[in-house]
Every structure is written in structure tokens, then in C-alpha cells.
Design a protein around this motif. Structure first.
Motif, PDB file in Angstrom:
ATOM      1  N   ALA A  85       4.307  -5.389  -4.355  1.00  0.00           N
ATOM      2  CA  ALA A  85       3.336  -4.685  -5.197  1.00  0.00           C
ATOM      3  C   ALA A  85       2.252  -4.037  -4.347  1.00  0.00           C
ATOM      4  O   ALA A  85       1.791  -2.918  -4.630  1.00  0.00           O
ATOM      5  CB  ALA A  85       2.717  -5.649  -6.207  1.00  0.00           C
ATOM      6  N   ALA A  86       1.844  -4.731  -3.287  1.00  0.00           N
ATOM      7  CA  ALA A  86       0.748  -4.242  -2.447  1.00  0.00           C
ATOM      8  C   ALA A  86       1.096  -2.938  -1.736  1.00  0.00           C
ATOM      9  O   ALA A  86       0.194  -2.169  -1.378  1.00  0.00           O
ATOM     10  CB  ALA A  86       0.355  -5.307  -1.427  1.00  0.00           C
ATOM     11  N   ARG A  87       2.380  -2.678  -1.538  1.00  0.00           N
ATOM     12  CA  ARG A  87       2.783  -1.427  -0.888  1.00  0.00           C
ATOM     13  C   ARG A  87       2.367  -0.204  -1.703  1.00  0.00           C
ATOM     14  O   ARG A  87       2.247   0.895  -1.162  1.00  0.00           O
ATOM     15  CB  ARG A  87       4.291  -1.423  -0.658  1.00  0.00           C
ATOM     16  N   LEU A  88       2.157  -0.411  -3.003  1.00  0.00           N
ATOM     17  CA  LEU A  88       1.769   0.698  -3.872  1.00  0.00           C
ATOM     18  C   LEU A  88       0.346   0.540  -4.402  1.00  0.00           C
ATOM     19  O   LEU A  88      -0.010   1.166  -5.409  1.00  0.00           O
ATOM     20  CB  LEU A  88       2.764   0.826  -5.035  1.00  0.00           C
ATOM     21  N   PHE A  89      -0.463  -0.279  -3.741  1.00  0.00           N
ATOM     22  CA  PHE A  89      -1.882  -0.340  -4.094  1.00  0.00           C
ATOM     23  C   PHE A  89      -2.509   1.036  -3.869  1.00  0.00           C
ATOM     24  O   PHE A  89      -2.044   1.812  -3.014  1.00  0.00           O
ATOM     25  CB  PHE A  89      -2.599  -1.379  -3.245  1.00  0.00           C
ATOM     26  N   PRO A  90      -3.560   1.384  -4.603  1.00  0.00           N
ATOM     27  CA  PRO A  90      -4.199   2.699  -4.464  1.00  0.00           C
ATOM     28  C   PRO A  90      -4.568   3.043  -3.019  1.00  0.00           C
ATOM     29  O   PRO A  90      -5.126   2.211  -2.301  1.00  0.00           O
ATOM     30  CB  PRO A  90      -5.452   2.564  -5.334  1.00  0.00           C
ATOM     31  N   LYS A  91      -4.235   4.301  -2.630  1.00  0.00           N
ATOM     32  CA  LYS A  91      -4.565   4.795  -1.288  1.00  0.00           C
ATOM     33  C   LYS A  91      -5.182   6.191  -1.311  1.00  0.00           C
ATOM     34  O   LYS A  91      -5.865   6.578  -0.369  1.00  0.00           O
ATOM     35  CB  LYS A  91      -3.301   4.832  -0.413  1.00  0.00           C
ATOM     36  N   GLU A  92      -4.923   6.925  -2.365  1.00  0.00           N
ATOM     37  CA  GLU A  92      -5.414   8.292  -2.478  1.00  0.00           C
ATOM     38  C   GLU A  92      -6.489   8.387  -3.555  1.00  0.00           C
ATOM     39  O   GLU A  92      -6.606   7.504  -4.403  1.00  0.00           O
ATOM     40  CB  GLU A  92      -4.252   9.248  -2.809  1.00  0.00           C
TER      41      GLU A  92
END
Length: 241
Positions: A178-185
Motif C-alpha cells: 500500500a505504501a508504494r502508492l502513498f501520495p507523492k504528487e
């Protein structure tokens, strides 16, 4: 173990949750299984309905079953003497896991909002966090963690601690994925802040601009801190390191 090792050994508090009762249920099932197997041995491997009823009547009145309930009652009392009783709705465990992941950062980054509100602010944030993961990264996030929790409860009963959870490989994998798709942008931070603010609005019936709500820069700071391994707690090191 050397005396010095015993003196310095770290003990972690047992956690509140349905696993306390699951432990007693598992012990009761084990007692029933052993009793039925013993009765079957005496009857040449076969039991009638009457035999099975007699075995369960014996178990119901046995000191062994009462001792299971008594010891679990005592364990429950010790646990809840140190911490409050927790509700156990569908999202209970997913929110608990996310709390272990980020509670220190959450309370530091969002301290102003929490101070202007109450303890339920943190719960609403975690609820929104879990729902966001289910929408953007893993639709089965809550159900997968619930399944992992049930297995832990069966294996450990009322002995579960935060470290038991942090060390579980299945839980680590679920959170790591799940953490791989935590907010980044920026758009991710906008969507996440909207999700949190909606949860806060619904909880506190505060639908306009409010000092208890969050903004994109604050959310970005939260996730930057979450990824900073120099300040990681034990669970973050296990799943994000």
C-alpha cells in the motif's frame, strides 16, 4: 539468560481488542477437541450423538473450561487497567495498523488541529487514511488486514502486542504494498486532504473552512516525514526501510 539480560529485557503492553476473547475461544475449542478424541479412543473411534452430547455436557461443567474463562477475565482486566477499551468495527484493525505506522508523526505534524479539537480527530484521520488506501492502492486493504489479525488472534490470543503486529510478515507485506502508492504528487496531496477534511466535516459537522482541517502543504509534510527513515519508528523501519 544472564541476570543482567533479564533485568534489561523489554516488555511490551498487551493490546486491547477482540483477540482477547478469541484466545479463550481457541483454548475452549482445543479442550473440546481433546475431550472428543479421548472419548473416541474409549469408544473404538466412533461416537454417537448421545456420546457427543455427554462429552459437551462434561466440558461445560469442567474446571478446565472455567479456568480458561477465569484466566482470560484476569488478562482482560490487566490489559484494560492500563488502556481504554477499544471499539472493534470493520475498520478497527486497519486503523490500528496505520496508527502504529504513523502515530508519532501524526501527533507532531497535526498538533495544532488536534489541540483545537479532541482525541477523535486522530481516529477520523486514520479512518480517512484507510479509506484512501482502499480507493487508490488496495481495495482489499481492510479485509486483508482483518484476515491477518484473525490469524494472529488465533495464534497469540491475549498475548498480542504492537511488536507482535509489527513483526508479522503478512501485515508487513500488506502495508508495504500500500505504501508504494502513498501520495507523492501535488494532486495526490489535494485528494488526500479532501478525504481527511470530508471525514472531519462529517464527524464534527463543520462544513466550511475550519482550523481543525488540513491543507495540502501539511499533508505533504506528513508523508515526507513518514518516508524519512532517520526518524522512523520500529514498524516503519520494518515496512518502509
Amino acid at each position: 539468560m544472564r541476570p543482567s539480560d533479564k533485568k534489561n529485557a523489554i516488555t511490551y503492553p498487551k493490546l486491547s481488542g477482540p483477540h482477547i476473547c478469541v484466545g479463550a475461544g481457541q483454548q475452549a475449542l482445543d479442550l473440546a477437541r481433546r475431550s472428543l478424541e479421548s472419548a473416541a479412543d474409549l469408544k473404538g473411534g466412533k461416537l454417537s450423538k448421545t456420546d457427543i452430547a455427554a462429552v459437551f455436557n462434561f466440558i461445560a461443567e469442567s474446571p478446565g473450561l472455567f479456568d480458561i474463562y477465569r484466566s482470560n477475565y484476569e488478562a482482560c482486566g490487566r490489559i484494560h487497567k492500563r488502556q481504554p477499551f477499544v471499539g472493534a468495527n470493520k475498520d478497527f484493525f486497519a486503523m490500528s495498523v496505520l496508527r502504529f505506522l504513523c502515530f508519532d508523526i501524526l501527533r507532531k505534524v497535526f498538533e495544532p488541529q488536534i489541540k483545537r479539537s479532541d482525541a477523535s480527530w486522530e481516529i477520523e484521520f486514520l479512518h480517512a487514511f484507510s479509506a484512501y488506501i482502499a480507493r487508490t492502492a488496495d481495495a482489499g486493504f481492510t479485509d486483508s488486514l482483518s484476515e491477518a489479525y484473525r490469524k494472529l488472534a488465533k495464534a497469540h490470543g491475549n498475548e498480542i502486542t504492537a511488536v507482535t503486529i509489527a513483526n508479522d510478515p503478512a501485515i508487513q507485506d500488506i502495508v508495504r504494498n500500500a505504501a508504494r502508492l502513498f501520495p507523492k504528487e501535488h494532486i495526490d496531496y489535494v485528494n488526500f486532504s479532501n478525504a481527511v477534511n470530508k471525514a472531519l466535516s462529517d464527524k464534527f459537522e463543520d462544513y466550511g473552512p475550519s482550523p481543525i482541517k488540513v491543507s495540502e502543504p501539511v499533508i505533504e509534510r506528513f508523508f515526507d516525514a513518514l518516508r524519512d527513515m532517520s526518524r522512523a519508528n520500529y514498524f516503519r523501519k520494518m515496512v518502509l526501510g
